[in-house]
Motif scaffolding. Structure first.
Motif, mmCIF file in Angstrom:
data_model
loop_
_atom_site.group_PDB
_atom_site.id
_atom_site.type_symbol
_atom_site.label_atom_id
_atom_site.label_comp_id
_atom_site.label_asym_id
_atom_site.label_seq_id
_atom_site.Cartn_x
_atom_site.Cartn_y
_atom_site.Cartn_z
ATOM 1 N N ALA A 114 -17.389 -0.206 -3.502
ATOM 2 C CA ALA A 114 -17.230 0.839 -3.324
ATOM 3 C C ALA A 114 -16.288 2.086 -4.191
ATOM 4 O O ALA A 114 -16.980 3.205 -4.556
ATOM 5 C CB ALA A 114 -15.562 1.345 -2.050
ATOM 6 N N TYR A 154 -5.724 2.934 -6.114
ATOM 7 C CA TYR A 154 -6.537 2.983 -5.322
ATOM 8 C C TYR A 154 -7.614 1.838 -5.557
ATOM 9 O O TYR A 154 -7.713 0.767 -5.277
ATOM 10 C CB TYR A 154 -7.290 3.607 -4.620
ATOM 11 N N SER A 206 0.713 -1.169 0.310
ATOM 12 C CA SER A 206 0.046 0.235 0.032
ATOM 13 C C SER A 206 1.142 0.993 0.157
ATOM 14 O O SER A 206 0.363 2.044 -0.189
ATOM 15 C CB SER A 206 -0.864 -0.049 1.681
ATOM 16 N N ILE A 253 -12.752 -5.097 5.731
ATOM 17 C CA ILE A 253 -12.160 -3.433 6.287
ATOM 18 C C ILE A 253 -10.520 -3.060 6.259
ATOM 19 O O ILE A 253 -10.688 -2.625 5.783
ATOM 20 C CB ILE A 253 -13.283 -2.976 7.089
ATOM 21 N N LEU A 254 -10.179 -4.119 6.949
ATOM 22 C CA LEU A 254 -8.694 -3.305 7.346
ATOM 23 C C LEU A 254 -7.907 -3.563 6.075
ATOM 24 O O LEU A 254 -6.815 -2.076 5.544
ATOM 25 C CB LEU A 254 -7.826 -4.014 8.790
ATOM 26 N N ARG A 286 -12.208 5.298 0.244
ATOM 27 C CA ARG A 286 -12.426 4.286 1.622
ATOM 28 C C ARG A 286 -13.625 4.566 3.025
ATOM 29 O O ARG A 286 -13.918 3.829 3.747
ATOM 30 C CB ARG A 286 -10.947 5.197 2.145
ATOM 31 N N ARG A 287 -14.262 6.307 2.641
ATOM 32 C CA ARG A 287 -15.253 5.787 3.835
ATOM 33 C C ARG A 287 -16.593 4.747 3.433
ATOM 34 O O ARG A 287 -16.880 3.843 4.000
ATOM 35 C CB ARG A 287 -15.653 7.073 4.189
ATOM 36 N N THR A 338 -16.213 -5.772 -1.545
ATOM 37 C CA THR A 338 -16.543 -4.605 -1.070
ATOM 38 C C THR A 338 -15.600 -3.531 -1.726
ATOM 39 O O THR A 338 -15.870 -2.318 -2.805
ATOM 40 C CB THR A 338 -15.670 -4.431 0.389
ATOM 41 N N LEU A 391 -9.041 -0.939 3.574
ATOM 42 C CA LEU A 391 -8.687 0.317 3.678
ATOM 43 C C LEU A 391 -7.719 0.468 3.350
ATOM 44 O O LEU A 391 -6.550 1.359 2.432
ATOM 45 C CB LEU A 391 -8.951 0.294 5.190
ATOM 46 N N ARG A 405 -10.927 9.441 -1.178
ATOM 47 C CA ARG A 405 -11.407 9.573 0.207
ATOM 48 C C ARG A 405 -12.823 9.093 0.457
ATOM 49 O O ARG A 405 -13.482 8.136 0.985
ATOM 50 C CB ARG A 405 -11.166 10.993 0.773
ATOM 51 N N VAL A 412 -16.147 2.536 2.458
ATOM 52 C CA VAL A 412 -15.357 0.556 2.642
ATOM 53 C C VAL A 412 -15.929 0.742 3.254
ATOM 54 O O VAL A 412 -16.662 -0.516 4.047
ATOM 55 C CB VAL A 412 -14.584 0.615 3.060
ATOM 56 N N VAL A 413 -15.396 1.111 4.746
ATOM 57 C CA VAL A 413 -15.940 1.246 6.432
ATOM 58 C C VAL A 413 -17.194 1.116 6.349
ATOM 59 O O VAL A 413 -18.281 0.544 6.468
ATOM 60 C CB VAL A 413 -15.442 3.008 7.148
#
Lengths: 538, 127
Positions: free
Chosen positions: A367, A48, A39, A182-183, A394-395, A363, A186, A391, A397-398
């Motif tokens: 996203a 990404y 990453s 998620i980790l 990424r949100r 996921t 992200l 950005r 994804v959560v």
């Protein structure tokens, strides 16, 4: 090994829980380190979403195999062959042959015309807004059904592999799986996700290869002897013949046709599979990816044939059915029978890794579709810069991760096989006609695309709601209600032709003509690769 | 160096794709591509559905034993694997021989033209 000669003692499985957890923990630790390292170069949207387009065809092909060989393929098909014999084998054939649609009609042309998502291709020469929104909705729908099935599947796997049978314990495991996923996504983005899938595919195929050779060795590498032993244990010669599961009634035969149609036409329209083609630098590498995945997936399904009949012969259908986890337990029980706790621990850890890798892939696709199609192109009308878009991704994804955890906990214990079949049917109905028409039919218009996508999506979902999987049967979601007016479990045989028809009808009735210059651009680009984004140089 | 996502689009905007589309060279590429993938797609789909129909409605035939416990159904199923692998190999060799050379020729012509017009190379490797 203490257990080789004796029958499998299901109660003894729980003693291996710590070992299973240890091997799984090792997998998580190793992949986390790799995800962190991968990453460090994630800077742009192309990094990404598409891993900087820096993977080779063989790497991507392995990752596709890792994405595609979900727990449903490995545990589900092995179990289906062990219990239903030949009918389980027919599943794997549909899953494999489907890749020819991707190879011949979709992969390279898509790589040449799109950037990040399926909607990039579908909206290329049509009106951006309506087509993008429709494509994003169907992407999110497919990912959601698929994700839910995987998360709920994780819950039921736990009961067998870790010996956790209470609801709270399973919910905790679903939360852990979701948080890990998620980790990964992200931090690692598409690059990290791809590495997790590659590692998992190698472990899965290697583990299955070892077990396959082991089973074959027991029967002197004689397929006929293995089949004979399966017949003897089952005490039923029909396990070698088609029809044990689907041949019962005329409706079930038709249902199998419908499932076959959805499998064969759905694969090349699954958004998380399509998105993988953007991680390679050229169309030629996209082609190589599909070739690799066809070989790996084909080889793997040949293994499952041996493993399924091996489980039927060595473990026995009755033991499998009564084990916690039911049909899904065939492969783990066979591993235990062959190699004792260590092989069981390895196979269990691989099964977990499988779920983790597949949910991560889903996921990031969902996203990307939300951030790139809905946020950047519809809400911000193309004015958002790439950093903002990432950005938002990424949100998302959560949010998707949390929804998947909640959905997984709620769906835990439900009949989940239909969710995967539904994902394939929705993909084949909502996406495939528009993909094919927009790549190959010059006259195709926005109205045709919108009618086909919403029509296909709506028909598939409505038919499922009124089918026996939701109500009226012993294995339905709602057992006490009876509104199953559609007799088939899979809607494909109706919804797929309907979506193709609506795409044609919407187009011929459309008074507007699309821009011929855009059509020319799409056709030239798709076949030659002019203007396609190449690898990002760091 | 991160690549701006918009650059290939901007470059492509100045190409007259309708003109490219109408060239004999491109028409030949299109013909070669379609004359392979369409018949092949129809063929493998028919072969797959013939197999599914046999498994569904000709159980007796499929259950006929040929060698030990290996029956016609298993052989036809394994042949589906063989045909999938064979079509894959055939398509790759066809693309390498008949499609890739002509496609990269057209691509180089367009991108070379871009080079002359703007004085810098476009299509990914630009700064």
């Amino acid at each position: 090994m203490i257990t080789i000669a004796t029958a499998v003692d299901v109660a003894a499985l729980k003693d291996t829980t710590l070992l299973n957890m240890g091997i799984f923990g090792l997998f998580v630790a190793v992949t986390m380190v790799i995800v962190f390292r991968a990453s460090r170069n994630n800077k742009t949207a192309a990094d990404y979403y598409a891993a900087g387009r820096s993977f080779t065809g063989s790497q991507n092909g392995t990752a596709i195999a890792g994405d595609y060989l979900s727990a449903a393929s490995f545990l589900g098909i092995t179990g289906a062959i062990a219990i239903n014999g030949y009918d389980g084998f027919m599943y794997s054939i549909g899953f494999l042959v489907a890749w020819l649609v991707a190879l011949l009609l979709v992969a390279e042309l898509l790589r040449n015309t799109g950037k990040f998502t399926m909607a990039d291709v579908l909206s290329f020469r049509l009106k951006q807004r309506p087509v993008r929104i429709a494509a994003a909705i169907s992407t999110l729908a497919v990912c959601f059904f698929y994700l839910l099935a995987q998360m709920a599947g994780a819950g039921s796997l736990i009961s067998l592999l870790l010996g956790i049978s209470d609801w709270g314990g399973q919910a905790l495991v679903i939360i852990v799986v979701g948080a890990l996923m998620i980790l990964y996504v992200l931090i690692g983005g598409m690059k990290g996700t791809t590495w997790v899938q590659i590692i998992k595919a190698v472990l899965l195929i290697a583990g299955a290869a070892v077990m396959t050779l082991w089973v074959l060795a027991i029967y002197g590498f004689n397929l006929s002897a293995l089949l004979g032993a399966a017949v003897d244990t089952a005490n039923n010669p029909a396990v070698l013949n088609p029809g044990l599961q689907y041949g019962k009634t005329e409706t079930s035969k038709l249902d199998f046709m419908s499932l076959g149609l959805a499998l064969v036409l759905g694969t090349a329209a699954l958004p998380h599979v399509l998105m993988r083609f953007y991680t390679v630098p050229t169309a030629k590498e996209a082609r190589k990816s599909v070739v690799w995945s066809i070989w790996l997936i084909g080889l793997f399904y040949l293994f499952t044939l041996v493993l399924g009949y091996g489980a039927a012969a060595l473990v026995g259908a009755d033991t499998i059915k009564s084990a916690p986890g039911g049909v899904n337990a065939a492969a783990p029980l066979l591993a235990f029978h062959l190699g004792g706790p260590l092989l069981l621990g390895f196979i269990s850890a691989v099964a977990f890794a499988t779920i983790l890798a597949v949910v991560a892939g889903l996921t990031i696709t969902a996203a990307a579709s939300f951030a790139h199609d809905i946020y950047a192109n519809v809400i911000a009308k193309g004015k958002a810069d790439a950093a903002t878009e990432v950005r938002v991704a990424r949100r998302t994804v959560v949010v998707i991760g949390v929804l998947a955890i909640l959905g997984g906990i709620l769906a835990n214990g439900q009949n989940v096989a239909f969710l995967v079949a539904l994902a394939f049917a929705v993909a084949a109905s909502a996406n495939l006609p528009t993909i094919i028409y927009s790549l190959f039919w010059r006259r195709f218009t926005t109205q045709g695309a919108v009618w086909s996508m919403y029509g296909g999506l709506g028909a598939a979902i409505i038919l499922i709601i009124f089918s026996p999987v939701v109500s009226g049967g012993a294995t339905s979601m709602i057992k006490d209600a009876h509104f199953a007016i559609f007799p088939l479990s899979n809607p494909g045989i109706v919804s797929i032709p309907l979506a193709f028809f609506l795409g044609w009808l919407g187009t011929v009735l459309d008074k507007n003509r699309e821009d011929p210059a855009k059509q020319a651009e799409m056709e030239v680009r798709s076949l030659t690769g002019v203007g396609a984004e190449k690898a990002v140089n760091h | 160096m991160g690549n701006d996502a918009q650059s290939p689009d901007a470059a492509a905007a100045s190409v007259d794709f309708e003109q490219v589309q109408s060239t004999e060279q491109f028409q030949e590429l299109r013909k070669r591509h379609r004359s392979f993938v369409f018949p092949m797609a129809v063929a493998f789909l028919l072969w797959y559905f013939a197999y599914v129909l046999l498994a569904d409605y000709a159980v007796g035939f499929m259950s006929t034993k040929v060698w030990g416990n290996v029956n016609i159904g298993l052989i036809l199923g394994l042949l589906q694997f063989v045909s999938t692998f064979a079509i894959t190999g055939w398509y790759v060799s066809y693309s390498n021989r008949k499609l890739d050379p002509i496609a990269s020729e057209i691509r180089n012509e367009i991108e070379g033209h871009e080079f002359d017009k703007h004085g810098n190379r476009v299509g990914g490797a630009n700064k």
